[in-house]
Motif scaffolding. Structure first.
Motif, PDB file in Angstrom:
ATOM      1  N   PRO A  31      22.690 -17.383  44.255  1.00 33.04           N
ATOM      2  CA  PRO A  31      21.934 -17.550  42.866  1.00 33.04           C
ATOM      3  C   PRO A  31      22.789 -19.012  42.450  1.00 33.04           C
ATOM      4  O   PRO A  31      23.456 -19.389  42.752  1.00 33.04           O
ATOM      5  N   PRO A  32      21.573 -19.205  42.107  1.00 30.70           N
ATOM      6  CA  PRO A  32      21.779 -21.359  41.453  1.00 30.70           C
ATOM      7  C   PRO A  32      23.002 -21.345  40.596  1.00 30.70           C
ATOM      8  O   PRO A  32      23.624 -22.119  40.731  1.00 30.70           O
ATOM      9  N   LEU A  33      23.073 -20.251  39.499  1.00 35.12           N
ATOM     10  CA  LEU A  33      24.295 -20.730  38.610  1.00 35.12           C
ATOM     11  C   LEU A  33      25.368 -20.366  39.597  1.00 35.12           C
ATOM     12  O   LEU A  33      26.450 -21.559  39.722  1.00 35.12           O
ATOM     13  N   LEU A  34      25.082 -19.071  39.766  1.00 33.36           N
ATOM     14  CA  LEU A  34      26.953 -19.406  41.354  1.00 33.36           C
ATOM     15  C   LEU A  34      27.040 -19.853  42.295  1.00 33.36           C
ATOM     16  O   LEU A  34      28.227 -21.055  42.558  1.00 33.36           O
ATOM     17  N   VAL A 194      35.692 -22.300  37.947  1.00 29.16           N
ATOM     18  CA  VAL A 194      35.596 -21.092  37.241  1.00 29.16           C
ATOM     19  C   VAL A 194      34.768 -20.044  36.328  1.00 29.16           C
ATOM     20  O   VAL A 194      34.672 -19.480  35.476  1.00 29.16           O
ATOM     21  N   CYS A 195      34.731 -21.128  35.721  1.00 32.69           N
ATOM     22  CA  CYS A 195      33.375 -21.022  34.066  1.00 32.69           C
ATOM     23  C   CYS A 195      32.700 -20.403  35.179  1.00 32.69           C
ATOM     24  O   CYS A 195      31.464 -19.677  34.153  1.00 32.69           O
ATOM     25  N   LEU A 201      29.037 -14.430  37.939  1.00 36.27           N
ATOM     26  CA  LEU A 201      29.563 -12.559  37.942  1.00 36.27           C
ATOM     27  C   LEU A 201      29.097 -11.747  36.768  1.00 36.27           C
ATOM     28  O   LEU A 201      28.867 -10.380  36.993  1.00 36.27           O
ATOM     29  N   ALA A 202      29.578 -12.744  35.618  1.00 35.05           N
ATOM     30  CA  ALA A 202      28.956 -11.563  34.232  1.00 35.05           C
ATOM     31  C   ALA A 202      27.643 -11.615  34.677  1.00 35.05           C
ATOM     32  O   ALA A 202      26.922 -10.712  33.414  1.00 35.05           O
ATOM     33  N   GLY A 203      27.269 -12.401  35.035  1.00 35.11           N
ATOM     34  CA  GLY A 203      25.506 -12.108  35.027  1.00 35.11           C
ATOM     35  C   GLY A 203      24.895 -11.154  35.798  1.00 35.11           C
ATOM     36  O   GLY A 203      23.733 -11.139  35.656  1.00 35.11           O
ATOM     37  N   GLY A 204      25.948 -10.234  36.842  1.00 33.06           N
ATOM     38  CA  GLY A 204      25.204  -9.812  37.481  1.00 33.06           C
ATOM     39  C   GLY A 204      24.801 -10.026  38.276  1.00 33.06           C
ATOM     40  O   GLY A 204      25.127  -9.519  39.559  1.00 33.06           O
TER      41      GLY A 204
END
Length: 349
Positions: A31-34, A194-195, A201-204
């Protein structure tokens, strides 16, 4: 200006430009953010390993890996703007914006970087630099332009906001560019990684399979880590606006590499864009800035050689190797020679 002076900025652009088509090959599995988080983590961890190896090989003579306390606010601001806010705005904007529009809008970063450097930090801008910047930006716009692709939507405004964040990052990073470039890039990569990874990961999101994970980390190490370290060195040598202009040719390198990965015949616009960017680089290389200027007394630490600006004694046994790093003092000096807005020439005109 010489090719040698511009080399770090162009090398940074080449590595970052190469990372774009390489990272695109991973977008189907991460996924893009990851992916953004893993790229930053790869840069931070890779540079951290290099720093540890360098320190172990240098022995006790190595200087402490620190950033002066008075400069940490600049570094923190750069990390928050470019490593946290910028990617978050970009990923949010991409959700409602086409890839073509996003590519076109990302060229705004170079413009914002130069404007902030010229208006806020009063960096010198000659006619050659301004014209060269315009040519490079025009080439970038042409390179990513598709008729009817640009829409001024909420997503587009978020991407413009991301470009503004990265422009602020570039200008704030210049404030700490006299420190160890690898250390600065390592810290930025680790914190941003890390951010962004934590948010993903917090978003699923879930970590990808090991091959994709390793590929993302390696691409991040080269395209983000080594590239950023070279970018910091370029900031030290050239100042923000000139470094930002050279870095703006990254999309051209990315497109050339993409043609190699996915062979296709370039459109006529590609050749025009390449000529415009080459013209911009040529105009920058032709710059000659020389006048009588003064240096105030100052004390700082950075890698240096004993040139016209570094005529000092050592309070320790020096083995004669250059460049070397230690705390040193500059006495007041007035002289005339060709120069650019580097670490020692941030004066007004």
């Amino acid at each position: 200006m010489t090719i040698r002076t511009a080399a770090p900025a162009l090398a940074a652009a080449l590595l970052f430009g190469a990372s774009t088509p390489l990272a695109k090959a991973l977008t189907g599995s991460i996924p893009p953010l990851l992916l953004a988080g893993l790229l930053y983590l790869g840069s931070g961890l890779g540079l951290g390993i290099l720093l540890a190896l360098r320190r172990s090989m240098s022995g006790a003579a190595t200087s402490p890996l620190t950033v002066p306390r008075q400069e940490t606010p600049w570094l923190l601001g750069a990390i928050l703007a470019g490593g946290v806010a910028g990617p978050a705005l970009l990923m949010t904007g991409l959700a409602s914006t086409s890839a073509a529009s996003a590519s076109l809008l990302l060229n705004v970063e170079g413009v914002f970087t130069a404007l902030i450097a010229w208006v806020v930090f009063r960096e010198n801008a000659s006619r050659h630099i301004v014209l060269g910047m315009l040519a490079i930006v025009a080439g970038g716009l042409l390179l990513s332009w598709q008729p009817g692709s640009l829409r001024l939507s909420a997503g587009a405004l978020l991407i413009v906001g991301a470009c503004l964040c990265w422009a602020i990052d570039n200008n704030l990073t210049r404030k700490v560019s006299s420190n160890d470039a690898m250390l600065i890039a390592c810290i930025k990569g680790l914190v941003a990684g890390v951010c962004n990874t934590g948010l993903a990961l917090a978003g699923g999101d879930h970590l990808p399979a090991l091959p994709a994970l390793g590929a993302a980390m390696i691409i991040g190490f080269l395209g983000y880590g080594v590239s950023l370290a070279l970018f910091v060195i370029a900031l030290r040598l050239l100042g923000t606006a000139r470094t930002g202009a050279y870095f703006s040719v990254a999309p051209l390198f990315g497109v050339v590499i993409a043609f190699g990965m996915w062979p296709q015949a370039p459109q006529p616009a590609f050749y025009v864009a390449a000529l415009l960017m080459a013209l911009g680089v040529w105009l920058h290389l032709r710059e000659h800035h020389e006048h009588e200027h003064s240096h105030e007394a100052t004390e700082h630490s950075h890698a240096h050689r004993h040139d016209a600006h570094h005529q000092h004694e050592h309070a320790f046994d020096w083995d004669g190797k250059e460049p070397h790093r230690h705390l040193h003092r500059h006495e007041p000096l007035v002289h005339k020679h060709p120069h650019y807005p580097d670490t020692h020439h941030r004066h007004s005109h």
